[in-house]
Design a protein around this motif. Structure first.
Motif, mmCIF file in Angstrom:
data_model
loop_
_atom_site.group_PDB
_atom_site.id
_atom_site.type_symbol
_atom_site.label_atom_id
_atom_site.label_comp_id
_atom_site.label_asym_id
_atom_site.label_seq_id
_atom_site.Cartn_x
_atom_site.Cartn_y
_atom_site.Cartn_z
ATOM 1 N N LEU A 145 22.732 41.509 -39.293
ATOM 2 C CA LEU A 145 21.535 41.885 -38.551
ATOM 3 C C LEU A 145 20.307 42.044 -39.442
ATOM 4 C CD1 LEU A 145 23.104 44.426 -36.037
ATOM 5 C CD2 LEU A 145 22.406 42.064 -35.602
ATOM 6 N N GLY A 146 20.443 41.758 -40.728
ATOM 7 C CA GLY A 146 19.315 41.864 -41.645
ATOM 8 C C GLY A 146 18.916 40.532 -42.238
ATOM 9 N N PRO B 19 17.495 36.711 -41.353
ATOM 10 C CA PRO B 19 16.861 35.935 -40.283
ATOM 11 C C PRO B 19 17.692 34.742 -39.810
ATOM 12 C CG PRO B 19 15.281 36.438 -42.018
ATOM 13 C CD PRO B 19 16.628 36.854 -42.537
ATOM 14 N N GLU B 20 18.406 34.094 -40.742
ATOM 15 C CA GLU B 20 19.141 32.889 -40.371
ATOM 16 C C GLU B 20 20.317 33.162 -39.436
ATOM 17 O OE1 GLU B 20 20.527 34.131 -44.549
ATOM 18 O OE2 GLU B 20 18.665 34.017 -43.387
ATOM 19 N N TRP B 21 20.751 34.425 -39.333
ATOM 20 C CA TRP B 21 21.871 34.771 -38.464
ATOM 21 C C TRP B 21 21.430 35.204 -37.071
ATOM 22 C CZ3 TRP B 21 26.844 33.785 -38.716
ATOM 23 C CH2 TRP B 21 27.435 33.536 -39.957
ATOM 24 N N PHE B 22 20.148 35.509 -36.876
ATOM 25 C CA PHE B 22 19.739 36.135 -35.617
ATOM 26 C C PHE B 22 19.973 35.233 -34.400
ATOM 27 C CE2 PHE B 22 16.839 37.250 -32.226
ATOM 28 C CZ PHE B 22 17.078 38.607 -32.101
ATOM 29 N N ARG B 23 19.572 33.970 -34.498
ATOM 30 C CA ARG B 23 19.711 33.080 -33.345
ATOM 31 C C ARG B 23 21.172 32.901 -32.955
ATOM 32 N NH1 ARG B 23 15.365 28.939 -35.972
ATOM 33 N NH2 ARG B 23 13.460 30.044 -35.301
ATOM 34 N N THR B 24 22.036 32.791 -33.947
ATOM 35 C CA THR B 24 23.464 32.661 -33.663
ATOM 36 C C THR B 24 23.997 33.903 -32.960
ATOM 37 O OG1 THR B 24 23.737 31.268 -35.629
ATOM 38 C CG2 THR B 24 25.728 32.264 -34.697
ATOM 39 N N ILE B 25 23.598 35.071 -33.448
ATOM 40 C CA ILE B 25 24.054 36.331 -32.847
ATOM 41 C C ILE B 25 23.531 36.457 -31.423
ATOM 42 C CG2 ILE B 25 23.864 38.853 -32.985
ATOM 43 C CD1 ILE B 25 23.741 38.487 -36.061
ATOM 44 N N LEU C 39 18.031 44.330 -30.980
ATOM 45 C CA LEU C 39 18.736 43.724 -32.103
ATOM 46 C C LEU C 39 17.846 43.388 -33.298
ATOM 47 C CD1 LEU C 39 21.180 41.208 -30.319
ATOM 48 C CD2 LEU C 39 21.757 43.400 -31.365
ATOM 49 N N TYR C 40 16.554 43.147 -33.045
ATOM 50 C CA TYR C 40 15.745 42.676 -34.171
ATOM 51 C C TYR C 40 15.185 43.850 -34.972
ATOM 52 C CZ TYR C 40 10.983 43.413 -32.203
ATOM 53 O OH TYR C 40 9.815 43.938 -31.741
ATOM 54 N N PRO D 226 12.226 44.441 -38.692
ATOM 55 C CA PRO D 226 11.235 43.722 -39.519
ATOM 56 C C PRO D 226 11.835 42.675 -40.443
ATOM 57 C CG PRO D 226 10.681 46.048 -39.405
ATOM 58 C CD PRO D 226 12.016 45.900 -38.725
ATOM 59 N N MET D 227 13.092 42.834 -40.867
ATOM 60 C CA MET D 227 13.699 41.856 -41.766
ATOM 61 C C MET D 227 13.998 40.533 -41.067
ATOM 62 S SD MET D 227 16.307 44.076 -44.178
ATOM 63 C CE MET D 227 17.228 44.763 -42.804
ATOM 64 N N THR D 228 14.126 40.556 -39.731
ATOM 65 C CA THR D 228 14.469 39.333 -38.997
ATOM 66 C C THR D 228 13.307 38.802 -38.158
ATOM 67 O OG1 THR D 228 15.372 40.654 -37.160
ATOM 68 C CG2 THR D 228 16.903 39.965 -38.898
ATOM 69 N N TYR D 229 12.113 39.348 -38.340
ATOM 70 C CA TYR D 229 10.954 38.885 -37.569
ATOM 71 C C TYR D 229 10.727 37.385 -37.728
ATOM 72 C CZ TYR D 229 9.137 43.454 -36.122
ATOM 73 O OH TYR D 229 8.951 44.664 -35.525
ATOM 74 N N GLU D 230 11.077 36.839 -38.868
ATOM 75 C CA GLU D 230 10.815 35.424 -39.146
ATOM 76 C C GLU D 230 11.406 34.507 -38.079
ATOM 77 O OE1 GLU D 230 11.819 32.092 -42.574
ATOM 78 O OE2 GLU D 230 12.034 34.224 -43.027
ATOM 79 N N THR D 231 12.589 34.854 -37.551
ATOM 80 C CA THR D 231 13.233 34.044 -36.520
ATOM 81 C C THR D 231 13.403 34.791 -35.198
ATOM 82 O OG1 THR D 231 15.419 34.739 -37.334
ATOM 83 C CG2 THR D 231 14.524 32.673 -38.191
#
Length: 285
Positions: free
Chosen positions: A139-140, A142-148, A225-226, A228-233
Motif C-alpha cells: 500500500l506504499g 504506486p506500482e501496486w495500487f492499480r492491481t490492488i 486505500l490511497y 501520499p506515497m501512492t498519489y502518482e497512480t
C-alpha cells in the motif's frame, strides 16, 4: 414505476440545476442567482493552470481501462463456469460464497485489504516471508495500487455480477444444445457457440452502461486505500474533486471538473450506442 421515476427526478435531474455554478464564482451567501458569472474560466484553470490535471486524467483512464479489461469479463467467465457445474448442491454453495463480498460495505472491504496487505502483520507478507521472499509494502508503492484496486473490485463484485448473465443463460433455448450435440459439438464448443452467444445482448447492454461511468472510479475505496506515497497512480479526478470541493470549499472549480467527467461519460455512451446500432445486424460470432 413511480418510485423509480421519483428517484431519478429528485436525485438525477433536479441537481442538474446546480451545474450552473461551474460557470460562476459561486458564493454560498449570494446563492446561485447572485454569484458572478465567469464563463469557462474554471475549465481553463483546470487544464492550463493545474499542474496535476493530466496526471489525474491519466490515472482515471488507466484505472477504468484495467476495470474494463479485467473486471468486466470476470462475471461472464464465472457465469459460464457456473453453468457447467452439474452438482446442484456444489453450484449453490459456490454461488453463495461468491455473492458474499457484495454485501460487505466498502469500508469493510478496504479494511480487509489493509489488514491482508500489511507489511508487518498481513497474511500475504507472512506467506512471502515463509517462501523466502522479502516483505513488500504493497500500500506504499504506486506500482501496486492499480492491481490492488482492480483485484479488490473483482473479488467484491464478481459473484453478484453473474446474476444477470445466469438469467440470460437460463433463457437460452435447450433445443440449441441438443442440435449442437447432434452436430458433434463438445462441451467447450457448446459453451462458445450456444451459451456465450445467448449472453451477448446482456453483455452489450452492461458494456454500454459501464462506459457511461468510464471517467468515474470507486471514490470511497480509493480514499480509504490511497496515501501520499501512492498519489502518482492512485490520485484520480474524484479524489481531486473531493479535496478541492469539500475540503477546500472551492465549489465552482470542483463542479467544473465533475461536469467534465460527466460530459466524457455521455459522449462515450452515445458513441457506444452508435457502434452497437451499426453492428446490430452483423453476426460477429
Amino acid at each position: 414505476m413511480l418510485p423509480g421515476m421519483l428517484y431519478y427526478i429528485l436525485f438525477k435531474y433536479v441537481p442538474m440545476y446546480g451545474v450552473i455554478i461551474a460557470f460562476q464564482n459561486f458564493s454560498i451567501g449570494r446563492g446561485i442567482m447572485g454569484s458572478k458569472f465567469v464563463g469557462l474560466q474554471h475549465f481553463i484553470d483546470f487544464f492550463v493552470n493545474t499542474p496535476d490535471a493530466w496526471k489525474l486524467i491519466r490515472n482515471t483512464v488507466m484505472l477504468n481501462v484495467y476495470d474494463l479489461l479485467f473486471r468486466f469479463p470476470a462475471p461472464i467467465i464465472l457465469a459460464l463456469l457456473f453453468h457447467e457445474i452439474r452438482s446442484r448442491k456444489f453450484k449453490w454453495f459456490v454461488q453463495s460464497v461468491s455473492y458474499m463480498p457484495h454485501f460487505l460495505s466498502t469500508v469493510v472491504i478496504a479494511g480487509i485489504m489493509v489488514t491482508f496487505l500489511s507489511q508487518q502483520t498481513g497474511i500475504i507478507n507472512h506467506m512471502l516471508s515463509w517462501l523466502g521472499f522479502e516483505r513488500v509494502l504493497f500500500l506504499g508503492q504506486p506500482e501496486w495500487f492499480r492491481t490492488i484496486y482492480v483485484g479488490s473490485e473483482i473479488w467484491q463484485t464478481i459473484g453478484w455480477g453473474t446474476i444477470l448473465y445466469l438469467a440470460a443463460i437460463a433463457g437460452v433455448d435447450p433445443t440449441l444444445y441438443e442440435a449442437a450435440k447432434i452436430d458433434g459439438a463438445n462441451r467447450f464448443q457448446q459453451m462458445r457457440h450456444v451459451t456465450l452467444v445467448g449472453m451477448i445482448p446482456v453483455m452489450i447492454v452492461l458494456f454500454v452502461l459501464t462506459l457511461g461511468h468510464f471517467m468515474e472510479t470507486g471514490f470511497q475505496k480509493i480514499i480509504l486505500l490511497y496515501n501520499p506515497m501512492t498519489y502518482e497512480t492512485a490520485d484520480v479526478l474524484n479524489t481531486f474533486i473531493y479535496r478541492r470541493g469539500i475540503l477546500s470549499a472551492d465549489f465552482s472549480f470542483a463542479t467544473a471538473v465533475g461536469l467534465f467527467q460527466s460530459v466524457i461519460g455521455f459522449v462515450l455512451v452515445v458513441a457506444a450506442n452508435r457502434v452497437v446500432k451499426k453492428f446490430s445486424d452483423t453476426s460477429l460470432w
